[in-house]
Design a protein around this motif. Sequence first.
Motif, mmCIF file in Angstrom:
data_model
loop_
_atom_site.group_PDB
_atom_site.id
_atom_site.type_symbol
_atom_site.label_atom_id
_atom_site.label_comp_id
_atom_site.label_asym_id
_atom_site.label_seq_id
_atom_site.Cartn_x
_atom_site.Cartn_y
_atom_site.Cartn_z
ATOM 1 N N MET A 1 0.821 -1.207 0.000
ATOM 2 C CA MET A 1 0.000 0.000 0.000
ATOM 3 C C MET A 1 0.857 1.259 0.000
ATOM 4 N N SER A 2 2.173 1.117 0.142
ATOM 5 C CA SER A 2 3.016 2.306 0.145
ATOM 6 C C SER A 2 3.257 2.846 -1.262
ATOM 7 N N LEU A 3 2.889 2.070 -2.271
ATOM 8 C CA LEU A 3 3.010 2.561 -3.643
ATOM 9 C C LEU A 3 1.962 3.628 -3.911
ATOM 10 N N GLU A 4 2.294 4.567 -4.786
ATOM 11 C CA GLU A 4 1.319 5.582 -5.172
ATOM 12 C C GLU A 4 0.137 4.903 -5.862
ATOM 13 N N LEU A 5 -1.018 5.524 -5.792
ATOM 14 C CA LEU A 5 -2.243 4.955 -6.346
ATOM 15 C C LEU A 5 -2.076 4.580 -7.822
ATOM 16 N N ASN A 6 -1.581 5.502 -8.637
ATOM 17 C CA ASN A 6 -1.420 5.208 -10.064
ATOM 18 C C ASN A 6 -0.460 4.046 -10.285
ATOM 19 N N THR A 7 0.568 3.947 -9.473
ATOM 20 C CA THR A 7 1.525 2.849 -9.592
ATOM 21 C C THR A 7 0.836 1.526 -9.304
ATOM 22 N N ARG A 8 0.008 1.481 -8.263
ATOM 23 C CA ARG A 8 -0.731 0.254 -7.935
ATOM 24 C C ARG A 8 -1.660 -0.149 -9.066
ATOM 25 N N LEU A 9 -2.345 0.814 -9.658
ATOM 26 C CA LEU A 9 -3.269 0.506 -10.744
ATOM 27 C C LEU A 9 -2.524 0.022 -11.986
ATOM 28 N N TRP A 10 -1.449 0.712 -12.363
ATOM 29 C CA TRP A 10 -0.681 0.298 -13.534
ATOM 30 C C TRP A 10 -0.037 -1.066 -13.314
ATOM 31 N N PHE A 11 0.408 -1.340 -12.116
ATOM 32 C CA PHE A 11 0.985 -2.645 -11.807
ATOM 33 C C PHE A 11 -0.028 -3.744 -12.106
ATOM 34 N N GLN A 12 -1.276 -3.527 -11.737
ATOM 35 C CA GLN A 12 -2.316 -4.512 -11.991
ATOM 36 C C GLN A 12 -2.605 -4.652 -13.492
ATOM 37 N N VAL A 13 -2.545 -3.551 -14.224
ATOM 38 C CA VAL A 13 -2.724 -3.618 -15.680
ATOM 39 C C VAL A 13 -1.597 -4.449 -16.293
ATOM 40 N N PHE A 14 -0.358 -4.234 -15.826
ATOM 41 C CA PHE A 14 0.775 -5.002 -16.353
ATOM 42 C C PHE A 14 0.631 -6.484 -16.006
ATOM 43 N N LEU A 15 0.178 -6.790 -14.783
ATOM 44 C CA LEU A 15 -0.053 -8.189 -14.423
ATOM 45 C C LEU A 15 -1.141 -8.802 -15.302
ATOM 46 N N THR A 16 -2.161 -8.023 -15.622
ATOM 47 C CA THR A 16 -3.224 -8.506 -16.504
ATOM 48 C C THR A 16 -2.657 -8.834 -17.872
ATOM 49 N N SER A 17 -1.828 -7.951 -18.406
ATOM 50 C CA SER A 17 -1.254 -8.180 -19.741
ATOM 51 C C SER A 17 -0.362 -9.419 -19.760
ATOM 52 N N ALA A 18 0.187 -9.777 -18.610
ATOM 53 C CA ALA A 18 1.028 -10.970 -18.513
ATOM 54 C C ALA A 18 0.202 -12.217 -18.198
ATOM 55 N N GLY A 19 -1.111 -12.047 -18.021
ATOM 56 C CA GLY A 19 -1.987 -13.179 -17.759
ATOM 57 C C GLY A 19 -2.044 -13.618 -16.315
ATOM 58 N N HIS A 20 -1.645 -12.752 -15.387
ATOM 59 C CA HIS A 20 -1.603 -13.134 -13.972
ATOM 60 C C HIS A 20 -2.591 -12.366 -13.093
ATOM 61 N N TRP A 21 -3.396 -11.489 -13.665
ATOM 62 C CA TRP A 21 -4.357 -10.718 -12.876
ATOM 63 C C TRP A 21 -5.673 -10.635 -13.658
ATOM 64 N N PRO A 22 -6.524 -11.659 -13.525
ATOM 65 C CA PRO A 22 -7.792 -11.669 -14.259
ATOM 66 C C PRO A 22 -8.890 -10.902 -13.515
ATOM 67 N N ALA A 23 -8.624 -9.652 -13.239
ATOM 68 C CA ALA A 23 -9.570 -8.841 -12.473
ATOM 69 C C ALA A 23 -9.437 -7.380 -12.883
ATOM 70 N N VAL A 24 -10.406 -6.604 -12.506
ATOM 71 C CA VAL A 24 -10.364 -5.164 -12.758
ATOM 72 C C VAL A 24 -9.397 -4.533 -11.756
ATOM 73 N N PRO A 25 -8.475 -3.686 -12.223
ATOM 74 C CA PRO A 25 -7.568 -3.025 -11.276
ATOM 75 C C PRO A 25 -8.344 -2.234 -10.224
ATOM 76 N N ASN A 26 -7.832 -2.253 -9.014
ATOM 77 C CA ASN A 26 -8.463 -1.514 -7.918
ATOM 78 C C ASN A 26 -7.382 -0.857 -7.077
ATOM 79 N N VAL A 27 -7.784 -0.082 -6.103
ATOM 80 C CA VAL A 27 -6.825 0.722 -5.337
ATOM 81 C C VAL A 27 -6.112 -0.056 -4.230
ATOM 82 N N ASN A 28 -6.542 -1.244 -3.934
ATOM 83 C CA ASN A 28 -5.973 -2.006 -2.825
ATOM 84 C C ASN A 28 -4.846 -2.915 -3.271
ATOM 85 N N PHE A 29 -3.940 -3.196 -2.348
ATOM 86 C CA PHE A 29 -2.928 -4.229 -2.561
ATOM 87 C C PHE A 29 -3.335 -5.381 -1.655
ATOM 88 N N SER A 30 -4.114 -6.284 -2.214
ATOM 89 C CA SER A 30 -4.728 -7.363 -1.439
ATOM 90 C C SER A 30 -3.861 -8.618 -1.415
#
Length: 85
Positions: A1-30
């Motif tokens: 959660m110490s990452l900036e909000l935009n960084t957390r969201l983009w990280f999830q987009v990158f994980l999605t593109s790699a096939g490891h995050w089949p979900a809508v990006p959100n603000v939490n680091f769960s």
Amino acid sequence: MSLELNTRLWFQVFLTSAGHWPAVPNVNFSRRLFEATKDLQRARGEAPNGILTEAQVGQMLASASSVLKGWGLRWVPHPTRGRSI
């Protein structure tokens, strides 16, 4: 959660593109996002500790770039708020 909000969201987009995050990006680091990070590391033959090194982030960005370009993502203006989305 110490990452900036935009960084957390983009990280999830990158994980999605790699096939490891089949979900809508959100603000939490769960716990689920932590496990997806470890899955990415396992898939690359790296120690699955859930903490990405600078080199791993660079590799993820490089591999995600070609996928993201294919998706045609771009910033567009919100129709009423005057902000890009």
